[in-house]
Motif scaffolding. Structure first.
Motif, PDB file in Angstrom:
ATOM      1  N   SER A  21       7.569  10.190  -4.885  1.00 29.21           N
ATOM      2  CA  SER A  21       8.129   8.877  -4.590  1.00 29.21           C
ATOM      3  C   SER A  21       7.701   8.359  -3.231  1.00 29.21           C
ATOM      4  O   SER A  21       7.461   9.136  -2.297  1.00 29.21           O
ATOM      5  N   VAL A  22       7.600   7.033  -3.119  1.00 31.05           N
ATOM      6  CA  VAL A  22       7.495   6.366  -1.821  1.00 31.05           C
ATOM      7  C   VAL A  22       8.647   5.376  -1.725  1.00 31.05           C
ATOM      8  O   VAL A  22       9.175   4.924  -2.742  1.00 31.05           O
ATOM      9  N   PHE A  23       9.011   5.031  -0.512  1.00 27.49           N
ATOM     10  CA  PHE A  23      10.107   4.085  -0.303  1.00 27.49           C
ATOM     11  C   PHE A  23       9.555   2.813   0.317  1.00 27.49           C
ATOM     12  O   PHE A  23       9.062   2.802   1.440  1.00 27.49           O
ATOM     13  N   GLY A  24       9.625   1.734  -0.477  1.00 25.90           N
ATOM     14  CA  GLY A  24       9.171   0.432   0.005  1.00 25.90           C
ATOM     15  C   GLY A  24       7.725   0.158  -0.362  1.00 25.90           C
ATOM     16  O   GLY A  24       6.808   0.784   0.160  1.00 25.90           O
ATOM     17  N   ALA A  25       7.512  -0.757  -1.307  1.00 18.53           N
ATOM     18  CA  ALA A  25       6.170  -1.164  -1.723  1.00 18.53           C
ATOM     19  C   ALA A  25       6.236  -2.615  -2.195  1.00 18.53           C
ATOM     20  O   ALA A  25       7.251  -3.041  -2.741  1.00 18.53           O
ATOM     21  N   THR A  26       5.156  -3.357  -1.966  1.00 19.85           N
ATOM     22  CA  THR A  26       5.131  -4.778  -2.343  1.00 19.85           C
ATOM     23  C   THR A  26       3.808  -5.139  -3.013  1.00 19.85           C
ATOM     24  O   THR A  26       2.755  -4.659  -2.591  1.00 19.85           O
ATOM     25  N   ILE A  27       3.891  -5.949  -4.059  1.00 19.36           N
ATOM     26  CA  ILE A  27       2.722  -6.491  -4.745  1.00 19.36           C
ATOM     27  C   ILE A  27       2.909  -7.998  -4.871  1.00 19.36           C
ATOM     28  O   ILE A  27       4.002  -8.463  -5.211  1.00 19.36           O
ATOM     29  N   ARG A  28       1.863  -8.752  -4.600  1.00 21.42           N
ATOM     30  CA  ARG A  28       1.886 -10.207  -4.761  1.00 21.42           C
ATOM     31  C   ARG A  28       0.853 -10.580  -5.812  1.00 21.42           C
ATOM     32  O   ARG A  28      -0.278 -10.072  -5.787  1.00 21.42           O
ATOM     33  N   VAL A 237      10.012   3.853  -5.358  1.00 29.20           N
ATOM     34  CA  VAL A 237       8.940   3.680  -6.349  1.00 29.20           C
ATOM     35  C   VAL A 237       8.391   5.069  -6.659  1.00 29.20           C
ATOM     36  O   VAL A 237       7.886   5.756  -5.766  1.00 29.20           O
ATOM     37  N   HIS A 238       8.491   5.486  -7.917  1.00 35.35           N
ATOM     38  CA  HIS A 238       8.246   6.896  -8.205  1.00 35.35           C
ATOM     39  C   HIS A 238       7.478   7.126  -9.498  1.00 35.35           C
ATOM     40  O   HIS A 238       7.411   6.265 -10.372  1.00 35.35           O
TER      41      HIS A 238
END
Length: 295
Positions: A21-28, A237-238
């Motif tokens: 898992s990672v914490f905090g991700a953004t896609i536009r 996000v995992h």
């Protein structure tokens, strides 16, 4: 996906399966010209995702109408409860068929509690009746209110649809993952940012991203605006550890093609769209990749 699989934190989780898992991700993603974020490295059943979105907009919380359309996204949760509480050995197919064919069975075993759609279009309110007592008031239709506010007050920073009703989380089969939608109007374009507290990148994300973009396009059409950006932000996000084959197969593929969405008509309201209104072109995905759902 590669970053999470190779460098994400190893974590235990509610399901017992375990994740990276990672914490905090953004896609536009720019929706101009009909463009839609449909993954091509595997087949995404966008009609299934759209049927779920349309179901949310009805406010229904029973899986019966979904099962009748062979949409099994939500079947595993009531099926798991049925097996636990009755001890019955039953396949998902047989359970889904019973939900469709037996109204009484569906009432008892098919309801998910006050999940997404209930909060979107019928957020509960209560009004005092005296002596410290309250009665149920009229529900709040957040979706209708946001359409109205975008149309009449486009500069507002309060165009929000919220699913995280703290008081009712315990009654839900699954608390909302895609929980907060905020709409933004600029230069005649409507954009939407979704905050998703928990994202199964291997299975759920493709549906979540499609639904975000589809809802943004629908709202833009209803508000006489052009579609802008779909902005997706994930908290946790995992990838599930039992999704190794899915991850390796998908990473070995290369994306191609450009999917576009057009509407066959402009419905009278945001609540009147039908699956036949959605027309997708330019989508040529590679084969489906299956993986188990962690319940």
């Amino acid at each position: 996906m590669r970053y999470i699989w190779e460098r994400g934190d190893a974590r235990g989780d509610r399901t017992g399966v375990g994740t990276r898992s990672v914490f905090g991700a953004t896609i536009r993603f720019d929706l101009a010209g009909g463009a839609m974020p449909l993954l091509t490295t595997k087949r995404v059943y966008w009609k299934t995702a759209t049927r779920e979105l349309l179901w949310f907009l009805t406010g229904d919380t029973n899986i019966r109408s979904l099962c009748a359309q062979n949409v099994q996204i939500w079947t595993d949760w009531p099926l798991d409860r049925y097996r636990r509480e009755t001890g019955a050995v039953i396949s998902r197919e047989a359970f889904s068929q019973a939900i469709v064919e037996d109204e009484a069975f569906a009432r008892e075993w098919g309801d998910l509690g006050p999940v997404y759609g209930k909060q979107w279009v019928d957020w509960p309110t209560y009004e005092p009746v005296g002596e410290g007592l309250f009665r149920k008031g009229a529900g709040v239709n957040q979706v209708a209110e946001v359409v109205e506010s975008i149309t009449n007050n486009p500069g507002s920073r309060r165009h929000i649809i919220e699913g995280w009703n703290v008081a009712e989380l315990g009654s839900m089969a699954l608390p909302p993952c895609h929980k907060s939608y905020q709409f933004h109007v600029a230069d005649g374009r409507l954009s939407c940012l979704l905050y998703q507290r928990s994202c199964d990148l291997g299975l759920g994300f493709a549906f979540n991203m499609w639904s975000l973009a589809a809802l943004t396009r629908m709202m833009a059409q209803q508000c006489n605006l052009e579609p802008g950006e779909a902005v997706w932000t994930g908290g946790d996000v995992h990838l599930y550890l039992n999704h190794a084959e899915l991850v390796e197969e998908q990473l070995s593929r290369r994306p191609s093609g450009e999917a576009k969405l057009t509407f066959a008509r402009r419905p009278a309201s945001i609540f009147d769209y039908r699956i036949e209104d959605f027309e997708v072109s330019g989508y040529a995905p590679q084969g489906a990749i299956s993986a188990p759902v962690a319940v």
